[in-house]
Design a protein around this motif. Structure first.
Motif, PDB file in Angstrom:
ATOM      1  N   HIS A  51     -60.502  44.925  38.876  1.00  0.00           N
ATOM      2  CA  HIS A  51     -60.620  43.769  37.984  1.00  0.00           C
ATOM      3  C   HIS A  51     -59.434  43.780  37.029  1.00  0.00           C
ATOM      4  CE1 HIS A  51     -62.192  40.799  35.292  1.00  0.00           C
ATOM      5  NE2 HIS A  51     -63.376  40.767  35.874  1.00  0.00           N
ATOM      6  N   TYR A  52     -58.694  42.679  37.008  1.00  0.00           N
ATOM      7  CA  TYR A  52     -57.597  42.550  36.059  1.00  0.00           C
ATOM      8  C   TYR A  52     -58.123  42.750  34.629  1.00  0.00           C
ATOM      9  CZ  TYR A  52     -54.666  40.372  39.669  1.00  0.00           C
ATOM     10  OH  TYR A  52     -53.925  40.100  40.786  1.00  0.00           O
ATOM     11  N   GLY A  57     -58.864  37.746  38.003  1.00  0.00           N
ATOM     12  CA  GLY A  57     -58.160  38.605  38.952  1.00  0.00           C
ATOM     13  C   GLY A  57     -59.043  39.721  39.443  1.00  0.00           C
ATOM     14  N   HIS A  59     -60.352  41.891  43.082  1.00  0.00           N
ATOM     15  CA  HIS A  59     -60.117  42.204  44.482  1.00  0.00           C
ATOM     16  C   HIS A  59     -61.233  43.119  44.971  1.00  0.00           C
ATOM     17  CE1 HIS A  59     -55.949  40.682  44.367  1.00  0.00           C
ATOM     18  NE2 HIS A  59     -55.919  41.180  43.156  1.00  0.00           N
ATOM     19  N   TRP A 103     -52.914  44.807  35.629  1.00  0.00           N
ATOM     20  CA  TRP A 103     -53.291  44.088  36.839  1.00  0.00           C
ATOM     21  C   TRP A 103     -53.992  44.977  37.853  1.00  0.00           C
ATOM     22  CZ3 TRP A 103     -53.068  39.988  34.487  1.00  0.00           C
ATOM     23  CH2 TRP A 103     -51.966  39.608  33.702  1.00  0.00           C
ATOM     24  N   TRP A 105     -53.137  46.076  40.717  1.00  0.00           N
ATOM     25  CA  TRP A 105     -52.997  45.692  42.133  1.00  0.00           C
ATOM     26  C   TRP A 105     -51.564  45.865  42.553  1.00  0.00           C
ATOM     27  CZ3 TRP A 105     -56.294  45.272  45.869  1.00  0.00           C
ATOM     28  CH2 TRP A 105     -55.911  44.676  47.052  1.00  0.00           C
TER      29      TRP A 105
END
Length: 122
Positions: A51-52, A57, A59, A103, A105
């Protein structure tokens, strides 16, 4: 110092649900992405969801997409993992992780908690 403490694990039946929580402290939670990972018996550590630092955001790993939901409450410094439709293969130790940046990611954690154990069995 950074502390991450998971809770909410336990025994669940196949098809059941559990909600994992992670209490974070020692850093500015809202500035960093967070993630969940797990280690199944005899298997390598598996990233599950990230989680951003805020916003949308998010994934997921294919193995949990559609069944698990990651969320966070920046006001409470809390990270969550809602796990639905649990399967025996979800049996594992689950870890909350702080990512190095906002981020997360791809995932690059620098801290993680001691974990919480989840057992899915009838």
């Amino acid at each position: 110092q950074v502390q991450l403490v998971e809770s909410g694990g336990g025994l669940a039946q196949p098809g059941g649900s559990l909600r994992l929580s992670c209490a974070a402290s020692g850093f500015t939670f809202s500035n960093f992405a967070m993630s969940w990972a797990r280690q199944r018996p005899g298997k390598a550590l598996e990233w599950l969801a990230g989680h951003y630092k805020n916003g949308d955001g998010i994934h997921y790993a294919d193995s949990v997409k559609g069944r698990f939901t990651i969320s966070r409450d920046n006001a409470k410094n809390m990270l969550y993992l809602q796990m639905n439709d649990l399967k025996p293969e979800d049996t594992a130790w689950y870890f909350c992780r702080k990512e190095r940046g906002p981020w997360g990611w791809p995932s690059d954690p620098d801290y993680w908690g001691p974990g919480t154990q989840v057992t899915v069995s009838s």
